[in-house]
Structures are given as structure tokens and as C-alpha cells.
Scaffold this motif. Structure first.
Motif, PDB file in Angstrom:
ATOM      1  N   THR A 131       0.846  -1.187   0.000  1.00 14.64           N
ATOM      2  CA  THR A 131       0.000   0.000   0.000  1.00 14.64           C
ATOM      3  C   THR A 131       0.886   1.242   0.000  1.00 14.64           C
ATOM      4  N   VAL A 132       0.776   2.061  -1.040  1.00 19.02           N
ATOM      5  CA  VAL A 132       1.487   3.343  -1.050  1.00 19.02           C
ATOM      6  C   VAL A 132       0.638   4.317  -0.252  1.00 19.02           C
ATOM      7  N   ALA A 133       1.058   4.570   0.988  1.00 18.16           N
ATOM      8  CA  ALA A 133       0.251   5.374   1.908  1.00 18.16           C
ATOM      9  C   ALA A 133       0.335   6.859   1.621  1.00 18.16           C
ATOM     10  N   GLY A 134       1.375   7.294   0.913  1.00 20.41           N
ATOM     11  CA  GLY A 134       1.497   8.712   0.607  1.00 20.41           C
ATOM     12  C   GLY A 134       2.745   9.007  -0.192  1.00 20.41           C
ATOM     13  N   VAL A 135       2.736  10.159  -0.864  1.00 21.58           N
ATOM     14  CA  VAL A 135       3.900  10.633  -1.623  1.00 21.58           C
ATOM     15  C   VAL A 135       4.043  12.130  -1.390  1.00 21.58           C
ATOM     16  N   ARG A 136       5.271  12.602  -1.464  1.00 21.19           N
ATOM     17  CA  ARG A 136       5.555  14.032  -1.347  1.00 21.19           C
ATOM     18  C   ARG A 136       6.900  14.292  -2.018  1.00 21.19           C
ATOM     19  N   HIS A 137       6.956  15.299  -2.909  1.00 18.12           N
ATOM     20  CA  HIS A 137       8.222  15.591  -3.583  1.00 18.12           C
ATOM     21  C   HIS A 137       9.234  16.158  -2.582  1.00 18.12           C
ATOM     22  N   GLY A 138      10.479  16.253  -3.005  1.00 14.82           N
ATOM     23  CA  GLY A 138      11.536  16.625  -2.073  1.00 14.82           C
ATOM     24  C   GLY A 138      12.193  17.962  -2.318  1.00 14.82           C
ATOM     25  N   HIS A 139      11.585  18.821  -3.144  1.00  8.82           N
ATOM     26  CA  HIS A 139      12.204  20.108  -3.459  1.00  8.82           C
ATOM     27  C   HIS A 139      11.751  21.177  -2.463  1.00  8.82           C
ATOM     28  N   TRP A 140      12.322  21.121  -1.254  1.00  6.47           N
ATOM     29  CA  TRP A 140      11.931  22.038  -0.190  1.00  6.47           C
ATOM     30  C   TRP A 140      13.108  22.791   0.417  1.00  6.47           C
ATOM     31  N   ASN A 160       3.348  11.028   9.305  1.00  7.10           N
ATOM     32  CA  ASN A 160       2.783  10.322  10.466  1.00  7.10           C
ATOM     33  C   ASN A 160       1.296  10.039  10.290  1.00  7.10           C
ATOM     34  N   GLU A 161       0.568  10.976   9.699  1.00  9.01           N
ATOM     35  CA  GLU A 161      -0.861  10.761   9.473  1.00  9.01           C
ATOM     36  C   GLU A 161      -1.119   9.607   8.506  1.00  9.01           C
ATOM     37  N   ALA A 162      -0.159   9.344   7.597  1.00  9.58           N
ATOM     38  CA  ALA A 162      -0.315   8.253   6.631  1.00  9.58           C
ATOM     39  C   ALA A 162      -0.025   6.892   7.253  1.00  9.58           C
ATOM     40  N   LYS A 163       0.636   6.874   8.411  1.00 11.13           N
ATOM     41  CA  LYS A 163       0.939   5.639   9.154  1.00 11.13           C
ATOM     42  C   LYS A 163       1.674   4.599   8.303  1.00 11.13           C
ATOM     43  N   PRO A 164       2.792   4.963   7.687  1.00  6.44           N
ATOM     44  CA  PRO A 164       3.533   3.963   6.909  1.00  6.44           C
ATOM     45  C   PRO A 164       4.366   3.052   7.795  1.00  6.44           C
ATOM     46  N   ASP A 165       4.705   1.898   7.251  1.00  2.56           N
ATOM     47  CA  ASP A 165       5.662   0.998   7.895  1.00  2.56           C
ATOM     48  C   ASP A 165       7.087   1.311   7.459  1.00  2.56           C
ATOM     49  N   VAL A 166       7.221   1.806   6.224  1.00  7.58           N
ATOM     50  CA  VAL A 166       8.535   2.142   5.670  1.00  7.58           C
ATOM     51  C   VAL A 166       8.458   3.509   5.012  1.00  7.58           C
TER      52      VAL A 166
END
Length: 258
Positions: A131-140, A160-166
């Protein structure tokens, strides 16, 4: 980071490179996720090792990780020269099945806008059990080369809200190691892996090594032929310096232990 997963390591220009095979890594990943125990993973290639040898702050950042895996045959060769070989190279691209081959939740953070989304689409097709719980680009990053605290806190909250395992962090070195060291304690994620431009490979935007290149172990020559203007110095001058430093380290060890 770096204290609760005891294992054998070998010093490569000051970096504590983990001596483990793929089945052992697979077991550690499974244990960390099952027990919700923090396991941080980063990588050492000749470029990172050379930079760390010249920059104690970068060396210390990398050595704070629980596992520092050998990314690149140049590091594998160095461990053999030192008489304490690692079993094999373990770059992100070599470990795709280990990272995504079991049912769990992942978050992809990093690379340019749109890349993580394309990588996620491919992962959903290739590994439907993940399950891909979330994505976010890295240009910050700002002019200082770091992510502003307010922005970083928002990203941490989103993860944290996405609750990933990895969590896979692809911000490039040293920013990705800095982010994990700075905000790791605030992340409710058992496994955190730095991954550089790995999402570009998953998104199939950048061709990875053909099988014959991997068999001959000439990935650096293949990359140099594809991107000579960007990589010529890394794979000529800097690679030569890396080899000389490795040989010098071997001679120092031999002098101390004849």
C-alpha cells in the motif's frame, strides 16, 4: 540511531559499512516492521565515502544510521582489500523486492515534483500487496541547503498521518541523512531508508543498468558514457582519489598489524 541493531561492520574511509547479506537484511526489515522498532538504513558508495573522508560532519551523519549498506562495487572491492569483505553490493535498485515484496505501507518522500507519483503508480502495478500510503516531492530546501523547520514539521505530520511501515527518503546526500537525523525521533515509522534518485528509476524516467552491465560490474563506465559532462570528474579524478585513499588505509593497517 545506530545502537539497537548490533552487527559486524568494516571501516571504509571512516564509514562503518555493514557486513550482511540480503537474507539477513530481509529479516531485519521484517522484524522492525513487526515489532515497530526503529531501523534506519543508508548507503555508502565511493562518492559518499570520499566526501565523508573529507567532511567529518557528513561521516558522522552517515555513521549514525543503524545500517550503512555497500552501494557500489568500489565499496565492495575496498572491503575485500581490507580482508573483511561484505557479501555483495546492496544498492536501492538491487533491493526493490526486499523493500516492496511483502505486504506493508510505504511513503515516498523525495525527488522532483511528479516523480514520486509516477514511482507510486508503478509500485501499485508491480507490487499490488504493498500500500502506497502517501507521496511528497523533495524540493523544499532553502538557500542554506536544509529544509525550513516549519516545512519539515508539516511534512513529518503528513507522513505520520499516513501511518507507513517504511519511509523512503530521496533528497540526495547529505540532505536526506540530515533530515532523518534531525526529524527521525518525530517520525512514527519503524523503517526509514534513504534512497537518492531511486524514485526516478522506479518511475522509469532514468534507465537503470542493463543486465550485461551488472554482470560485468562496470556500472560506473555505463553511467559515464551516458552522462559524461556531469559525471566525468566523479569517475576519473575523484574515483582515482578514492582508490588511492583505500590503498593508503590498507597500508596503514598493515603497518600497525604486520
Amino acid at each position: 540511531m545506530g545502537t539497537q541493531w548490533q552487527h559486524d561492520t568494516v571501516d571504509v574511509l571512516g564509514l562503518r559499512v555493514s557486513r550482511m547479506d540480503v537474507p539477513t537484511l530481509r529479516g531485519l526489515l521484517g522484524t522492525a516492521m513487526a515489532e515497530r522498532r526503529r531501523l534506519t538504513v543508508t548507503f555508502a558508495n565511493p562518492d559518499y565515502a570520499l566526501r565523508a573522508a573529507k567532511d567529518p560532519a557528513l561521516r558522522d551523519l552517515i555513521n549514525r544510521f543503524d545500517l550503512v549498506l555497500a552501494d557500489g562495487w568500489g565499496v565492495v572491492a575496498a572491503t575485500r582489500i581490507f580482508g573483511r569483505p561484505v557479501p555483495t553490493r546492496m544498492a536501492n535498485d538491487d533491493l526493490t523486492n526486499e523493500f516492496f515484496g511483502t505486504p506493508h505501507r510505504v511513503f515516498l518522500f523525495g525527488n522532483a515534483p511528479g516523480v514520486a507519483e509516477e514511482a507510486a503508480a508503478n509500485l501499485r502495478r508491480w507490487f499490488p500487496e504493498v500500500t502506497v500510503a502517501g507521496v511528497r516531492h523533495g524540493h523544499w530546501a532553502d538557500a542554506s541547503g536544509t529544509i525550513p523547520p516549519g516545512t519539515a514539521r508539516r511534512i513529518v505530520n503528513e507522513i505520520n498521518e499516513a501511518k507507513p511501515d517504511v519511509l523512503h527518503v530521496g533528497l540526495g546526500t547529505p540532505l536526506q541523512q540530515w533530515f532523518v537525523a534531525e526529524y527521525g525521533d518525530r517520525l512514527d515509522v519503524p523503517v526509514i531508508v534513504t534512497c537518492g534518485a531511486y524514485f526516478e528509476h522506479l518511475a522509469e524516467r532514468r534507465q537503470y543498468y542493463p543486465p550485461w552491465v551488472l554482470r560485468l560490474r562496470i556500472g560506473f563506465l555505463y553511467r559515464l558514457a551516458r552522462e559524461p559532462r556531469r559525471l566525468w570528474r566523479r569517475y576519473t579524478v575523484e574515483l582515482g582519489e578514492y582508490v588511492l585513499r583505500v590503498l593508503a588505509q590498507r597500508l596503514r593497517r598493515k603497518a600497525r598489524n604486520p
